[in-house]
Motif scaffolding. Structure first.
Motif, PDB file in Angstrom:
ATOM      1  N   VAL A 295       0.701  -1.104   0.078  1.00  7.45           N
ATOM      2  CA  VAL A 295       0.019  -0.024  -0.002  1.00  7.45           C
ATOM      3  C   VAL A 295       0.836   1.306   0.020  1.00  7.45           C
ATOM      4  O   VAL A 295       1.884   1.509   0.802  1.00  7.45           O
ATOM      5  CB  VAL A 295      -0.947   0.031   1.185  1.00  7.45           C
ATOM      6  CG1 VAL A 295      -1.738   1.315   1.419  1.00  7.45           C
ATOM      7  CG2 VAL A 295      -1.918  -1.267   1.209  1.00  7.45           C
ATOM      8  N   TRP A 297       0.224   5.164   0.713  1.00  8.95           N
ATOM      9  CA  TRP A 297      -0.577   5.933   1.191  1.00  8.95           C
ATOM     10  C   TRP A 297      -0.390   7.317   1.115  1.00  8.95           C
ATOM     11  O   TRP A 297       0.750   7.832   1.501  1.00  8.95           O
ATOM     12  CB  TRP A 297      -0.896   5.680   2.863  1.00  8.95           C
ATOM     13  CG  TRP A 297      -1.898   6.510   3.271  1.00  8.95           C
ATOM     14  CD1 TRP A 297      -1.520   7.495   4.353  1.00  8.95           C
ATOM     15  CD2 TRP A 297      -3.235   6.574   3.210  1.00  8.95           C
ATOM     16  NE1 TRP A 297      -2.842   8.411   4.809  1.00  8.95           N
ATOM     17  CE2 TRP A 297      -3.834   7.628   4.037  1.00  8.95           C
ATOM     18  CE3 TRP A 297      -4.294   5.956   2.460  1.00  8.95           C
ATOM     19  CZ2 TRP A 297      -5.220   7.788   4.181  1.00  8.95           C
ATOM     20  CZ3 TRP A 297      -5.506   6.384   2.543  1.00  8.95           C
ATOM     21  CH2 TRP A 297      -5.954   7.073   3.433  1.00  8.95           C
ATOM     22  N   LEU A 303      -1.313   5.945   7.669  1.00  4.39           N
ATOM     23  CA  LEU A 303      -2.179   5.066   6.933  1.00  4.39           C
ATOM     24  C   LEU A 303      -2.815   4.064   8.141  1.00  4.39           C
ATOM     25  O   LEU A 303      -4.186   3.953   8.175  1.00  4.39           O
ATOM     26  CB  LEU A 303      -1.316   3.950   6.221  1.00  4.39           C
ATOM     27  CG  LEU A 303      -2.139   2.770   5.666  1.00  4.39           C
ATOM     28  CD1 LEU A 303      -3.221   3.170   4.849  1.00  4.39           C
ATOM     29  CD2 LEU A 303      -1.065   1.723   5.139  1.00  4.39           C
ATOM     30  N   LEU A 328     -11.937   1.828   4.230  1.00  2.00           N
ATOM     31  CA  LEU A 328     -10.411   1.358   4.716  1.00  2.00           C
ATOM     32  C   LEU A 328     -10.585   0.782   5.943  1.00  2.00           C
ATOM     33  O   LEU A 328     -11.092   1.225   7.026  1.00  2.00           O
ATOM     34  CB  LEU A 328      -9.552   2.643   4.400  1.00  2.00           C
ATOM     35  CG  LEU A 328      -8.303   2.052   4.471  1.00  2.00           C
ATOM     36  CD1 LEU A 328      -7.777   1.290   3.199  1.00  2.00           C
ATOM     37  CD2 LEU A 328      -7.267   3.445   4.587  1.00  2.00           C
ATOM     38  N   GLY A 366      -3.687   7.384  -2.739  1.00  2.44           N
ATOM     39  CA  GLY A 366      -2.965   6.441  -2.826  1.00  2.44           C
ATOM     40  C   GLY A 366      -3.626   5.227  -3.347  1.00  2.44           C
ATOM     41  O   GLY A 366      -4.606   5.030  -3.851  1.00  2.44           O
TER      42      GLY A 366
END
Length: 383
Positions: A295, A297, A303, A328, A366
């Motif tokens: 990931v 971010w 994050l 999320l 992101g």
């Protein structure tokens, strides 16, 4: 402060432009040159054009290099062609093949931007004394406090943010995207006004190194054992036959299964370890929860804090789809996304890109690579 939010006058500001030979990067160079910037054009040779035949809609071929060189001559700017074939093979083609053989559906354009273009080329631009690297991508970059942020462009039909989600904050601060507030027709009009020969050149499509659009041919050449046979099974456990290699299948595929069935069947799972391809009815493709890896971010808060409070956002899991509401979260040490509405045919290896809204000008937050999906259970479907 000049038009690129840089402190020096344009004439004292060197901008390296990544010139692919297409109309977008050519107009980027033309606009910056017209504003008085010290523009240097660089074109990357990414693969052997002889080994990968030129076709309509392809990019990065020999003709593109010639077009970029001609544009630079018209504009009167220096132009360099850099041999990045080894970098491209190591950073893009080989990982693409490995991911495909793992039963995933990778997106090599994301890897290309993340590595070859925004890591290696950016370093080269710095070596040339550039103050920024500009590209012809349709995405907007604006100052947001002490740093720059990415935003969806004015022309949503050309939105390329899906392929740029992995751009790091350091890279974003050095990059500029002059076409972010233009539409594609406006870009072509500008190209014609500057008498650029590429004004009516078709857009690039598909993956540049995949001849004739067949992924399996490329994989078979790179990995001769890619055609190892395996079992075709139904989600209900029935053995339906054998296949000629998982490289020939992707999640959601319906055609080319080689099965005679009274119902439409789709590929719903690929197990690379056992070389098993599982098929089933369309409803077996449904998912709401996506586990992510790698990931990147770009949101303001950390994050883990955003995920811990289950931040609401919008996501794209296909480049051609508009962003959709999602949540999320964190679970089992993994970042996950819970889709507000179900989605079908989502494959590991695809990108899940985060946005702070759904229209033009919203911030790109992101994204990550889909590691796995969780099927919607029969019970939850019934409910």
């Amino acid at each position: 402060m000049n038009s690129l939010d840089l402190p020096k006058a344009p004439a004292e500001t060197r901008i390296v432009v990544a010139m692919s030979g297409g109309v977008d990067s050519s107009v980027t160079a033309a606009l910056l040159k017209a504003e008085g910037y010290d523009v240097v054009g660089i074109t990357l040779q990414l693969y052997d054009g002889g080994a990968t035949p030129k076709r309509a809609g392809a990019c990065c071929a020999g003709q593109d290099i010639a077009d970029a060189r001609r544009t630079a001559e018209i504009l009167g700017i220096p132009h360099y062609v850099l041999d990045y074939e080894d970098k491209f093979r190591q950073s893009v083609i080989n990982p693409f093949a490995e991911s495909y053989l793992a039963g995933e559906t990778p997106i090599p354009c994301v890897a290309c931007n993340q590595t070859v273009k925004f890591r290696d080329l950016l370093a080269t631009a710095r070596d040339l004394g550039a103050d920024a690297l500009a590209t012809g991508h349709y995405i907007e970059s604006r100052l947001n406090g002490a740093h720059r942020s990415l935003y969806r462009p004015a022309d949503l039909d050309r939105d390329q943010s899906y392929f740029l989600y992995a751009t790091t904050q350091e890279q974003i601060d050095f990059l500029r995207f002059p076409l972010g507030r233009l539409t594609k027709p406006e870009t072509r009009e500008i190209a014609a006004r500057f008498d650029l020969g590429v004004a009516s050149k078709p857009d690039s499509q598909d993956i540049c190194f995949v001849a004739k659009g067949r992924y399996s041919d490329v994989i078979a050449k790179l990995k001769p054992d890619a055609g190892a046979p395996g079992d075709l099974v139904h989600v209900d456990g029935r053995h339906l036959g054998e296949h000629a290699g998982i490289v020939n299948f992707t999640i959601g595929q319906r055609r080319g299964l080689g099965l005679a069935s009274g119902e439409p069947l789709y590929v719903v799972a690929i197990n690379a370890r056992t070389r098993t391809v599982t098929v089933g009815p369309r409803e077996a493709l449904a998912t709401r929860r996506l586990a992510l890896r790698d990931v990147n971010w770009l949101g303001g808060e950390p994050l883990h804090e955003a995920a811990a409070r289950e931040r609401s956002l919008f996501v794209k899991i296909r480049s051609t789809r508009p962003p959709a509401p999602a949540r999320l979260g964190l679970g089992g040490g993994e970042v996950f996304v819970e889709l507000a509405a179900g989605e079908e045919g989502v494959s590991p290896g695809q990108a899940c890109v985060f946005y702070d809204g759904e229209g033009a000008g919203v911030e790109v937050l992101g994204g990550g690579v889909i590691a796995r999906t969780e099927p919607v259970s029969a019970a939850s479907r019934a409910a």
